[in-house]
Structures are given as C-alpha cells and as structure tokens.
Design an enzyme around this catalytic site. Sequence first.
Site, PDB file in Angstrom:
ATOM      1  N   ARG A 190      -3.447   1.971   0.973  1.00 18.61           N
ATOM      2  CA  ARG A 190      -3.124   1.040   2.070  1.00 18.61           C
ATOM      3  C   ARG A 190      -1.662   1.209   2.512  1.00 18.61           C
ATOM      4  O   ARG A 190      -1.005   0.241   2.921  1.00 18.61           O
ATOM      5  CB  ARG A 190      -3.401  -0.397   1.660  1.00 18.61           C
ATOM      6  CG  ARG A 190      -4.763  -0.609   1.057  1.00 18.61           C
ATOM      7  CD  ARG A 190      -5.873  -0.096   1.948  1.00 18.61           C
ATOM      8  NE  ARG A 190      -7.200  -0.269   1.317  1.00 18.61           N
ATOM      9  CZ  ARG A 190      -8.309   0.264   1.780  1.00 18.61           C
ATOM     10  NH1 ARG A 190      -8.282   1.006   2.887  1.00 18.61           N
ATOM     11  NH2 ARG A 190      -9.462   0.091   1.165  1.00 18.61           N
ATOM     12  N   ASN A 232      -4.854  -0.368  -8.842  1.00 20.00           N
ATOM     13  CA  ASN A 232      -5.964   0.501  -9.281  1.00 20.00           C
ATOM     14  C   ASN A 232      -5.289   1.536 -10.156  1.00 20.00           C
ATOM     15  O   ASN A 232      -4.878   2.600  -9.712  1.00 20.00           O
ATOM     16  CB  ASN A 232      -6.666   1.133  -8.068  1.00 20.00           C
ATOM     17  CG  ASN A 232      -7.456   0.087  -7.294  1.00 20.00           C
ATOM     18  OD1 ASN A 232      -7.938  -0.882  -7.866  1.00 20.00           O
ATOM     19  ND2 ASN A 232      -7.554   0.253  -5.991  1.00 20.00           N
ATOM     20  N   LYS A 309      -5.015  -5.471 -12.883  1.00 18.23           N
ATOM     21  CA  LYS A 309      -6.218  -5.732 -12.081  1.00 18.23           C
ATOM     22  C   LYS A 309      -7.380  -5.356 -12.991  1.00 18.23           C
ATOM     23  O   LYS A 309      -7.561  -4.165 -13.288  1.00 18.23           O
ATOM     24  CB  LYS A 309      -6.220  -4.881 -10.815  1.00 18.23           C
ATOM     25  CG  LYS A 309      -7.529  -4.918 -10.026  1.00 18.23           C
ATOM     26  CD  LYS A 309      -7.452  -4.045  -8.763  1.00 18.23           C
ATOM     27  CE  LYS A 309      -8.740  -4.094  -7.946  1.00 18.23           C
ATOM     28  NZ  LYS A 309      -8.631  -3.274  -6.692  1.00 18.23           N
ATOM     29  N   GLU A 313     -13.438  -4.633  -8.453  1.00 15.56           N
ATOM     30  CA  GLU A 313     -13.626  -3.411  -7.662  1.00 15.56           C
ATOM     31  C   GLU A 313     -13.686  -2.174  -8.550  1.00 15.56           C
ATOM     32  O   GLU A 313     -13.059  -1.152  -8.289  1.00 15.56           O
ATOM     33  CB  GLU A 313     -12.510  -3.284  -6.608  1.00 15.56           C
ATOM     34  CG  GLU A 313     -12.560  -4.436  -5.610  1.00 15.56           C
ATOM     35  CD  GLU A 313     -11.554  -4.300  -4.479  1.00 15.56           C
ATOM     36  OE1 GLU A 313     -11.826  -4.820  -3.387  1.00 15.56           O
ATOM     37  OE2 GLU A 313     -10.496  -3.679  -4.701  1.00 15.56           O
ATOM     38  N   ARG A 346      -4.126 -10.478 -12.305  1.00 18.30           N
ATOM     39  CA  ARG A 346      -4.572 -10.777 -10.942  1.00 18.30           C
ATOM     40  C   ARG A 346      -5.905 -11.512 -10.946  1.00 18.30           C
ATOM     41  O   ARG A 346      -6.805 -11.191 -11.704  1.00 18.30           O
ATOM     42  CB  ARG A 346      -4.685  -9.501 -10.122  1.00 18.30           C
ATOM     43  CG  ARG A 346      -3.358  -8.820  -9.910  1.00 18.30           C
ATOM     44  CD  ARG A 346      -3.545  -7.539  -9.129  1.00 18.30           C
ATOM     45  NE  ARG A 346      -3.590  -7.744  -7.685  1.00 18.30           N
ATOM     46  CZ  ARG A 346      -4.416  -7.098  -6.880  1.00 18.30           C
ATOM     47  NH1 ARG A 346      -5.313  -6.270  -7.396  1.00 18.30           N
ATOM     48  NH2 ARG A 346      -4.350  -7.279  -5.582  1.00 18.30           N
ATOM     49  N   ARG A 358     -18.417 -14.972  -1.983  1.00 21.96           N
ATOM     50  CA  ARG A 358     -17.294 -14.258  -2.607  1.00 21.96           C
ATOM     51  C   ARG A 358     -16.053 -15.160  -2.655  1.00 21.96           C
ATOM     52  O   ARG A 358     -15.273 -15.101  -3.600  1.00 21.96           O
ATOM     53  CB  ARG A 358     -17.013 -12.980  -1.819  1.00 21.96           C
ATOM     54  CG  ARG A 358     -15.760 -12.260  -2.218  1.00 21.96           C
ATOM     55  CD  ARG A 358     -15.643 -10.907  -1.525  1.00 21.96           C
ATOM     56  NE  ARG A 358     -14.260 -10.449  -1.511  1.00 21.96           N
ATOM     57  CZ  ARG A 358     -13.885  -9.301  -0.937  1.00 21.96           C
ATOM     58  NH1 ARG A 358     -14.789  -8.507  -0.350  1.00 21.96           N
ATOM     59  NH2 ARG A 358     -12.616  -8.925  -0.944  1.00 21.96           N
ATOM     60  N   LYS A 382      -4.028 -14.049  -4.566  1.00 22.49           N
ATOM     61  CA  LYS A 382      -3.808 -13.754  -3.151  1.00 22.49           C
ATOM     62  C   LYS A 382      -3.737 -15.053  -2.346  1.00 22.49           C
ATOM     63  O   LYS A 382      -4.339 -16.052  -2.740  1.00 22.49           O
ATOM     64  CB  LYS A 382      -4.933 -12.863  -2.612  1.00 22.49           C
ATOM     65  CG  LYS A 382      -4.890 -11.442  -3.178  1.00 22.49           C
ATOM     66  CD  LYS A 382      -5.858 -10.519  -2.467  1.00 22.49           C
ATOM     67  CE  LYS A 382      -5.775  -9.103  -3.017  1.00 22.49           C
ATOM     68  NZ  LYS A 382      -6.684  -8.163  -2.313  1.00 22.49           N
ATOM     69  N   ASP A 387      -9.392 -11.679   1.252  1.00 24.60           N
ATOM     70  CA  ASP A 387      -8.635 -10.429   1.067  1.00 24.60           C
ATOM     71  C   ASP A 387      -7.653 -10.155   2.192  1.00 24.60           C
ATOM     72  O   ASP A 387      -7.885  -9.291   3.031  1.00 24.60           O
ATOM     73  CB  ASP A 387      -9.649  -9.270   0.982  1.00 24.60           C
ATOM     74  CG  ASP A 387      -9.020  -8.015   0.451  1.00 24.60           C
ATOM     75  OD1 ASP A 387      -9.698  -6.978   0.408  1.00 24.60           O
ATOM     76  OD2 ASP A 387      -7.828  -8.078   0.119  1.00 24.60           O
ATOM     77  N   GLU A 409       0.347 -13.978  -4.017  1.00 23.65           N
ATOM     78  CA  GLU A 409       0.379 -12.561  -3.615  1.00 23.65           C
ATOM     79  C   GLU A 409       0.110 -12.421  -2.126  1.00 23.65           C
ATOM     80  O   GLU A 409      -0.919 -12.872  -1.626  1.00 23.65           O
ATOM     81  CB  GLU A 409      -0.664 -11.762  -4.400  1.00 23.65           C
ATOM     82  CG  GLU A 409      -0.683 -10.274  -4.063  1.00 23.65           C
ATOM     83  CD  GLU A 409      -1.721  -9.482  -4.853  1.00 23.65           C
ATOM     84  OE1 GLU A 409      -2.213  -9.975  -5.884  1.00 23.65           O
ATOM     85  OE2 GLU A 409      -2.055  -8.358  -4.421  1.00 23.65           O
ATOM     86  N   GLU A 415      -2.757  -3.673   6.035  1.00 24.58           N
ATOM     87  CA  GLU A 415      -4.102  -3.097   5.897  1.00 24.58           C
ATOM     88  C   GLU A 415      -5.048  -3.705   6.916  1.00 24.58           C
ATOM     89  O   GLU A 415      -5.948  -3.062   7.427  1.00 24.58           O
ATOM     90  CB  GLU A 415      -4.613  -3.369   4.487  1.00 24.58           C
ATOM     91  CG  GLU A 415      -6.056  -2.983   4.252  1.00 24.58           C
ATOM     92  CD  GLU A 415      -6.528  -3.280   2.837  1.00 24.58           C
ATOM     93  OE1 GLU A 415      -5.728  -3.774   2.006  1.00 24.58           O
ATOM     94  OE2 GLU A 415      -7.707  -3.020   2.564  1.00 24.58           O
ATOM     95  N   HIS A 542     -13.091 -10.423   8.070  1.00 28.39           N
ATOM     96  CA  HIS A 542     -13.695  -9.257   7.398  1.00 28.39           C
ATOM     97  C   HIS A 542     -14.636  -8.497   8.335  1.00 28.39           C
ATOM     98  O   HIS A 542     -15.737  -8.117   7.943  1.00 28.39           O
ATOM     99  CB  HIS A 542     -14.460  -9.739   6.151  1.00 28.39           C
ATOM    100  CG  HIS A 542     -14.600  -8.677   5.072  1.00 28.39           C
ATOM    101  ND1 HIS A 542     -15.430  -7.594   5.184  1.00 28.39           N
ATOM    102  CD2 HIS A 542     -13.984  -8.526   3.881  1.00 28.39           C
ATOM    103  CE1 HIS A 542     -15.351  -6.851   4.104  1.00 28.39           C
ATOM    104  NE2 HIS A 542     -14.484  -7.391   3.299  1.00 28.39           N
TER     105      HIS A 542
HETATM  106  O1  GCW Z   1      -7.590  -5.308   0.091  1.00 26.23           O
HETATM  107  C1  GCW Z   1      -8.215  -4.632  -0.950  1.00 26.23           C
HETATM  108  C2  GCW Z   1      -7.888  -3.205  -0.656  1.00 26.23           C
HETATM  109  C3  GCW Z   1      -7.847  -2.315  -1.868  1.00 26.23           C
HETATM  110  C4  GCW Z   1      -6.987  -2.992  -2.933  1.00 26.23           C
HETATM  111  C5  GCW Z   1      -7.608  -4.336  -3.292  1.00 26.23           C
HETATM  112  C6  GCW Z   1      -6.758  -5.107  -4.317  1.00 26.23           C
HETATM  113  C7  GCW Z   1      -5.588  -1.887  -4.551  1.00 26.23           C
HETATM  114  O2  GCW Z   1      -8.814  -2.698   0.286  1.00 26.23           O
HETATM  115  O3  GCW Z   1      -7.302  -1.052  -1.483  1.00 26.23           O
HETATM  116  O4  GCW Z   1      -6.923  -2.156  -4.084  1.00 26.23           O
HETATM  117  O5  GCW Z   1      -7.647  -5.159  -2.130  1.00 26.23           O
HETATM  118  O6  GCW Z   1      -6.076  -6.035  -3.885  1.00 26.23           O
HETATM  119  O7  GCW Z   1      -6.823  -4.769  -5.489  1.00 26.23           O
END
Ligand code: GCW
Length: 726
Positions: A190, A232, A309, A313, A346, A358, A382, A387, A409, A415, A542
């Site tokens: 991102r 990640n 994290k 995901e 996180r 979600r 967050k 997201d 966060e 993004e 989204h």
């Molecule tokens: O917004 C999403 C993004 C991912 C990101 C994830 C997160 C690092 O598309 O790229 O992964 O959130 O916050 O972990």
Amino acid sequence: MGLIKSKWGWVCVWVAMVNLMTAQVSEATGGYGLWLDYRQVARPELLEHYRESLGSVWMPANRATIGVGRKELLAGLDALLGGGVQEVMDPDKAALLVARWDELPPGITEQTSWEPIGPEGFLIKEIKTDTGSRTVLTATEDIGILYGVFRLLRELQTNRELDGLHIADFPRIALRMLNHWDNLDRTVERGYAGFSIWNWHTLPGYIDPRYRDYARANASIGINGTVLTNVNANAQALTPAFLKKVQALADLFRPYGIKVYLTARFSAPMELGGLDTADPLDPRVEAWWQGKAREIYGLIPDFGGLLVKANSEGQPGPQNYGRTHLEGANMLARALEPFGGLVIWRAFVYSEADPTDRAKQAFTEFVPFNGEFHPNVRLQVKNGPIDFQPREPIHPLFGAMPDTPMLVEFQITKEYLGFATHLAYLPKLFEEALDTNTHWGQGLTLGAIAEGAPTGKRAGGLAGVSNIGTDLNWTGHPFGQADWYGFGRLAWNPSLSSRDIGEEWVRMTIGNDPQVLGPLLEIMLRSREAVVHYMMPLGLHHLFDTGHHYGPGPWVSDLSRPEWNPVYYHQADSLSIGFDRTATGSNALSQYAPGFARTYSDPETCPEEYLLWFHHLPWDFRMPSGHTLWEALGLKYQEGVDAVRGMLRTWEGLEGSLPKGLYQDVGMRLQIQLKEAIWWKDACMAYFQSHSRLPYPEGMEPPLHSLDYYMSLEFPNAPGIRPRWD
Ligand code: GCW
C-alpha cells in the site's frame, strides 16, 4: 566553524549549511526538504525583530540529543535570519539561552517561573533582565530541548511574533508512532511513493543521509517510535543479520528520541528456531521468544518492542494452536517485560469462516480480554471497524475495554483515498475520528483514549501507517507531506485543529503569502470530503476494485471471502441499498454505547454521511433534503466531482504564485483526480442504476460510458501490492 573577535569577546560563528534563501527552495530540493527547508524570513520588519531576539545563542551542553538540537537550531536560525547567527560562550551575552532547567544560570531560573511540562515538554519564554529581554528555551530532559528547538524554528517559519513569547508545550500521547508496511525486498505494501527507504542490503555499513533526515523530520513533529517492517511480517527481520541492520538505525535515531520496533511473525520459532510449533503455551516456544528478546536487547537496549498482526488475513497466530489472542500477546509480553519492551497487538481481525458482520468481529473477539493483558501489552485498533475507508464510524472497541491501553491506528498512506495521485488532506479525517465521543464515559473521545483514558495511565498511543517512500519528495503527492506532518502534530496533541495544522504546514513548506495560504487551505480542507462524495457517499463503503483497490468495483461479488466482496457492503438490489447494522440487521450498533447508538439507530435522524453504513433503505426513501435516496446518491457523487473541479480552479488561480515545479506537479495530479472522480461517479451510478432502473437524477452528469465498459477495466500493475510471486 570559525572564531571572530566582537564586542562580546571571541565568539564562534556557526558556518551553517548553505540554505537556499528563495521561496523556490522547495523547487530546488524537489520537496526533499519537507517542512524543514528553512529559508530567509521574507518580511524585513520581522527579520530585524528575529535578529535582535535570537541572533546570539548560548547552548553549552554537548550531549547527543543536545548536539542534534544545536545543529538544527544554528543552521535553522542562520537560514531564517539570513546569516550572522553567533554562538556565544557567556550566557550574559546571549539573546537566546537554551539549556535544561538544571543547567540554566541561577539568575535566569529566578526570572523564569517553572511549569509542569513533563519529561518531553519544553518551555520557551521571553524574560526581562536588567540587561534587557532574553529568550529562554528550557526543559527537564534533553529531548524536550530538541522538541523546543523545532518549535522555536517553526515560530519563525510561520512568522509568529516573539514579543511576550511564552510557550509551555508537551506531548499528550505517550506513543507517537509510524508503522512502515515495508517489506524486506523494499517493496511497500500500500505504498505509492516509491520503494522502502530502508536499504537492508547495504545496512549496517551504508548509512543513507536520508535516514538522518527521516529522524529530523519525525523529531520535528514529535514522533517517538517507528515500526520498520510490514505487519504482514517476515520472520527474517528477527535474524541476527537483520538485527545488526536494525541496530544501526536504532543508534542513528536514538538522539532524536525515536525508538525502533519490529513486526513479529508469530510462527518465527518454527521458521527461525526449527521448532515444530509456535503454540504460545509450549514452553519451548516461550523460551525461544525469551532468547530472541535477550538477543535483540543485547544489540538495542532501548528497543521499543514488537507489533503483531496475528490470525488476520492469513497471518499465523495463537489461534492456529487453539489458543487466544490473549495467550499469544501475554506470552510475548512476558518475554519483553524484563527489558521494558512493549507488545503492540493489532485488533484488525476478521474471519472468512464467520458469517457475522465483519464490523462486529474484532469486538466479539477482544472485549472478553479487557484488563487481562500484561501491563506491557497495547491493543492497536484501526479508527473504524472495517478498514481505513474514506469515512467510517469509530471502531466499537474504543471505550469498550476501559482497562486495556490502546493505540488508535490511522492510515497515512492513501490506500482508499486516491493513492499518491489524489489530494485528500487526511488530518481532517484524523481530527473527525479523534474528536468523536464514544459515549462510554464523560468526554471519552478517541483522542482521550489515545492519551490513555480511561485506564488512568499515560499508556495510549497513535499509530500511522506511513506514506513514506524513496520518491524525492518522500510522499509522492507533495501534499502527502501534510498528511505525515498532520499525523505527527495530532499525535503530539489530538486536540489540535486540522486547519491550524494545515496552516502551519503551508507556511513552513510553501510560504506565508496570504494570497497563497488562503486558497491552499481552502483546497486542503475540502479535499477529504470531496473524496468521500465521489467514491463512497452517504455511508457507502468498501466499493473499490479487488486486490490493488484502485478505482471502483461495486459489482465485485465473486471473491471466495464474502467480506471481501463490495456487494457484501452495499447490498444493492432492485428496491434498496445499504447495510442494516441496527437491531433489524446485524445489530452492530449494539456494540456501541447507547448514547452513541442513539444517534445512528433511526434512519430519519441518522447523520446522512453514515446513513448507508447503518441502514438498508429503499431507493425512494425520502431524505431530509426532499430528494429520494436515489436522487441524493447521484447528486452526492456529482457534488464530489464538482468539488474537485473547484479545487482545480482554485489551484489554477495560483499560477505564478507557486514554485513552477510544484504548480505543474499538483496540477497534473488534480487533472487525474478529476478524471478518476468522474470515473468513480460514472461506474458506481451506472452499476446502481442496473439495480434501481431509475433515471439519473436531474443535476447529475450521466456516465460517459456503459457499465460493461467500467466492468471491463483491469489494472494488473496498479501500485502498492506486493508482487505475488510467493
Ligand atoms: O487495508 C488492508 C490492506 C492490507 C493490510 C491490512 C492490514 C498490511 O489492504 O494490505 O495488510 O489492511 O491492516 O493488516
């Protein structure tokens, strides 16, 4: 450095870095200088005033952080005052005295009433002495002096009066951090401003000057922590070879008050330690992390800690072993506790196997753990429950875990707000979230939670996903610098206004000409709302296309994870649109405090910007404006496009008043932004009309192309996603 004889005796004249004096400086450095490109004060009367008040400096200490401060102060003053700044050895001969409170001459402290500014705060004050007025910059710790130096220089950069100067300032939030989603191969997840600035291949031997400028820029806005690697995570970041590289950065950042952190891949004991499990309750696993902690702190005694994290995901985590987030976090916390390290865990979790909304899942997972985390665990949440959307309501976890210190966060990289192509001044978004009251307690806003309320400890924080890359201007879009700057200023004080912050940044970076300042602020302050309107108005969210998240994809419905499909979020059909999160739907509203939920539960009184976030309504729902929902939707999209047209017109009115390179750069990006705003309006409204079958509302420009055309567009090389070779 030279010595000259003057009426004050021998003084050393600081030969400052040659600074470009003209307003073209950002032109000359292509924006590399950020908001720290000091140039001579333009107004003659102010210049004279500053020279009298600050032309001779006494700053005797020479510890590392003070040394950094001295270099910054003398170079900055020399550029701002047009040369001639003198460092004097005798405090009686100095106009400006800079020293820790316990190192000031007695005669001065008697004149300066002390104020409670804490360990990172500073005091800048004009005092009257029998030999005339002097300016004192003091603090209890060296880092306070450094923060005070940047603040004093900012006063000059923004042309503030010094008469009666009296500033007592300190950071309200303990942890003020950047999170770099930087991969070890220097791609940035991102990221839209080039590659990762961390050249792991040449570290620790090669120290890029950019690292020092990174530290300067962040210290100037009070950032005191940086997570160098992507959430990640790659376990390689914890290998001895990498830790040596990290150590070099930690050593460089330390004088600037910036601690380094790393992301920890939960499966590292298996990938690096050869274990057959990463189960947090397996003694071998805990022993491995304890050994890793000893190794890290042996190299970096003030290592900040680990950001994790987990079970999100596809990332490994405790749940892979039937354990909870609590058990995973506390095991790591025990390993870091002997060294004072933090585990920042996180809360961005949602499961592809869980059919519930979600937006509800993190709350369900984490609230039961309130107060159970180790004292050195911080939960990083967050700002919103999905997201980083252009607009989201606050995350329901805020205020719902009163005994768990939290970091808020934000995403500084855009993004979901136009990458580094669209101008969207994000401090407006940050301010909106920070000022939102959770209604879980008197005045319990996200800002208060970031400050540490209601835990009663100063253990909160603000984390920003960085927009920094190797682009010459660091952020791709020149105004992306204002997002980085504004994030830092709000982490220092979440009560600041996005307008004041924007004015600071423009004055420091572009100039103090009111003919320029006014129009630029007007563009900045309306830009985030414009993005909301032309991308996802009225609470829609989204809707972006898959993977790269570049451009609209409201039609996407074929992804394996339902909660990755835009249709999951808008739920448009022939009769209606929106996500019902009230009691008749997912009841996500029930996770909020009643005082908060009350505002949103009734579609008749729900603020329109959250309407389709919380409600599923018929196309002919009557809006307060008298329009139907369908009409209002089309008109909102149009309003967003027209807002960009207005931004472009305002920008064009500044031709000749801005450095040519900047004018052209941002002008081209605004043209792209307008084209893409129209694209968003057209694609989304064409798609929604395929459901509503209603004519486009009067006042909305009809789409330029067919729905099939928009659905056919593909962008396999859009920036910001890691090449999927693994
Ligand atoms: O917004 C999403 C993004 C991912 C990101 C994830 C997160 C690092 O598309 O790229 O992964 O959130 O916050 O972990």
